[in-house]
Write a protein that holds these residues in place. Structure first.
Motif, short mmCIF file in Angstrom:
data_model
loop_
_atom_site.label_atom_id
_atom_site.label_comp_id
_atom_site.label_asym_id
_atom_site.label_seq_id
_atom_site.Cartn_x
_atom_site.Cartn_y
_atom_site.Cartn_z
N MET A 1 0.81 -1.13 -0.14
CA MET A 1 0.08 -0.13 -0.12
C MET A 1 0.90 1.25 -0.12
O MET A 1 1.78 1.36 0.74
CB MET A 1 -0.89 -0.14 1.40
CG MET A 1 -1.77 1.11 1.28
SD MET A 1 -3.22 0.82 2.44
CE MET A 1 -3.76 -0.75 2.15
N ASP A 115 -1.17 5.81 5.17
CA ASP A 115 -1.10 4.94 3.70
C ASP A 115 -2.27 5.30 3.02
O ASP A 115 -3.38 5.86 3.41
CB ASP A 115 -1.39 3.53 4.35
CG ASP A 115 -0.04 2.95 4.75
OD1 ASP A 115 0.84 3.32 4.30
OD2 ASP A 115 -0.28 1.94 5.80
N GLU A 117 -5.06 4.44 -0.71
CA GLU A 117 -5.28 3.68 -1.50
C GLU A 117 -5.75 4.68 -2.89
O GLU A 117 -6.75 5.54 -2.64
CB GLU A 117 -6.43 2.73 -1.37
CG GLU A 117 -6.00 1.82 -0.49
CD GLU A 117 -7.33 0.93 -0.04
OE1 GLU A 117 -8.57 0.95 -0.52
OE2 GLU A 117 -7.28 -0.14 0.84
N THR A 126 -8.23 7.41 -1.01
CA THR A 126 -8.82 6.99 0.25
C THR A 126 -7.55 7.26 1.23
O THR A 126 -6.43 6.52 1.27
CB THR A 126 -9.50 5.75 0.32
OG1 THR A 126 -10.23 5.69 -0.64
CG2 THR A 126 -10.04 5.42 1.80
N ASN A 127 -7.55 7.75 2.45
CA ASN A 127 -6.77 7.86 3.48
C ASN A 127 -7.23 6.49 4.36
O ASN A 127 -8.37 6.46 5.01
CB ASN A 127 -6.76 9.11 4.21
CG ASN A 127 -5.85 8.90 5.42
OD1 ASN A 127 -5.52 8.12 6.08
ND2 ASN A 127 -5.34 10.14 5.65
N THR A 128 -6.43 5.56 4.29
CA THR A 128 -6.75 4.39 4.89
C THR A 128 -6.74 4.50 6.55
O THR A 128 -7.45 3.72 7.46
CB THR A 128 -5.92 3.03 4.65
OG1 THR A 128 -4.60 3.43 5.12
CG2 THR A 128 -5.88 2.60 3.08
N ARG A 129 -6.02 5.43 6.95
CA ARG A 129 -6.07 5.71 8.35
C ARG A 129 -7.60 6.45 8.95
O ARG A 129 -7.99 5.97 9.89
CB ARG A 129 -4.90 6.75 8.86
CG ARG A 129 -4.96 6.98 10.45
CD ARG A 129 -3.63 7.88 10.74
NE ARG A 129 -3.80 9.28 9.96
CZ ARG A 129 -4.51 10.04 10.41
NH1 ARG A 129 -5.24 10.52 11.25
NH2 ARG A 129 -4.32 11.55 9.65
N GLY A 131 -10.39 6.97 6.78
CA GLY A 131 -11.38 6.46 5.88
C GLY A 131 -11.83 7.60 4.87
O GLY A 131 -12.80 7.35 3.98
#
Length: 186
Positions: A1, A115, A117, A126-129, A131
């Motif tokens: 990622m 991280d 996506e 998308t900021n995976t931390r 959302g």
């Protein structure tokens, strides 16, 4: 990622992306050693292949050097996302098969080390931390084709028309300076 590196300031210029003192080569791996050196000396120690830069507006202003794209790509960066780009940097990115994605609100949506996506076809990141999902300006199909090919030259090799016939190269313009009478040897 992909991991995000945030350079939040507006107007980061090409001299900060790759300082002019290092423009003695066009080899990406050599340029990569100095990427963002005058902005963040430790950037090249932290960046990993596939990482993303999030930056402020007008990223890549200043000189029109392709080296700025080459240095970042050589360092492993796969995309720069900013509210907007200097037009010459944006075009150099397309020509070199590098992603420069325009996205309002991007700087406030990420912290250094988050991280992400990226959904290129869907036009979102998308900021995976957190959302949080942001939409970016869709990448033109042509630019994606150039990116997939690895750059403009690679794209043109695949899409170049048949080689010119020899008689076209013997035209008067090729022999005598674009239609002007040439000198004849006596």
């Amino acid at each position: 990622m992909p991991r995000v590196h945030v350079f939040a300031r507006d107007h980061i210029n090409t001299d900060e992306i790759i300082p002019a003192r290092h423009l003695t080569t066009f080899e990406e791996k050599e340029l990569a050693k100095y990427a963002m050196e005058d902005y963040d000396r430790d950037f090249v120690k932290r960046v990993r292949p596939g990482d993303i830069i999030v930056a402020g507006a007008d990223f890549g202003c200043g000189s029109s050097r392709e080296h700025a794209v080459w240095a970042l790509r050589g360092a492993g960066v796969t995309a720069v996302i900013a509210p907007n780009f200097a037009r010459i940097y944006y075009r150099n990115s397309i020509n070199n098969g590098f992603l420069a994605l325009e996205c309002d609100g991007i700087v406030g949506a990420f912290q250094d080390g988050d991280d992400a996506e990226i959904d290129l076809p869907g036009g979102s990141i998308t900021n995976t931390r957190t959302g949080q999902v942001l939409k970016f300006v869709p990448v033109p199909e042509f630019a994606l084709d150039v990116q997939k090919a690895g750059g403009w030259l690679e794209y043109m090799r695949d899409h170049m028309p048949a080689p010119l016939e020899a008689e076209h190269l013997e035209a008067r313009s090729a022999q005598a300076g674009h239609g002007h009478p040439g000198r004849t040897e006596s």
